[in-house]
Design an enzyme around this catalytic site. Sequence first.
Site: not given
Length: 308
Positions: A187, A264
Amino acid sequence: MSSVPLLVKPSALAELAKSGVAIFDASWYMPNSPRKAKEEFLLKRIPNAQFLDLDEVASPSEIGLKHMMPSGRQFADACEYWGIEPSTHVVIYDAQGVFSSPRALFMFRAFGHEKSSILDGGLPQWEVEGYPVETGPPLTAVQKTNYPEPSLDENTIRSYQQIAHNASLNPTDPISELVLDARPRGRWVGSDPEPRPGLPSGHIPYSFSLPFSTFLQPNKVPGSDATYSTFLPPRILQEKLVSAVGSDNVEKILKGERSVVTSCGSGMTAGILWLGLKLLGASKIGLYDESWTGYASRESSIVDTGEK
């Protein structure tokens, strides 16, 4: 530095439970997970534990994110409801071993509640070591307390504006902060999709990829295919950090010469990196509350992809 340990083992919690420690289950699962934290809490928990819903003890986000840091008043109201005082030792766990409990610990420490710890290995480690659990509706009555409204340590949280400004700085500039991204590397690189529909993958310019799992040790539940996580020893944590950001940066971080920001997907697993850095003795650590979801959802953000 607080004299209260950041991590406790099941044996230590069993002793603390004899003297009135407050225990909280702060389990949280991704929105696409079939698991339901509150339902699991009622089915099985550490005796006398209360449930800490990180989505409820939170402030509303301007872009609709949950589990953002609460206000001082919200935090104090929750503590009063739970029956704890500023002098109460709080121990937090989750049902995955180490996943959401560090975020809850971050909340307590950011509001100055230094007598707070997490249970390393959480509920699974507690059971593996043979300690009892209770089931059904909680029977322990809690007496409401008076918890003074605390002030948030402003050095612990970063806003979008601060992160966007930091991304515009030369990374060699001593005033720039090192941003550590806890999402899976795919990601961060931009090759794997984000779990939130419509959100691009990629990373904040000059940020470093340090998946939260890098700081954790997987453990198998005996007689089962289930696994749970515990923190790696500090020596190995430091090795992992060096691999991610380089020995020079780590030296500056541990000497307090360079500040770090953890990020995150939406501020949850950033708590794992925050706690790992605290275990190493780092002092200048912030957390980007909205994290990648807040950053990438804004049209003005610069998104990088690929390896550095």
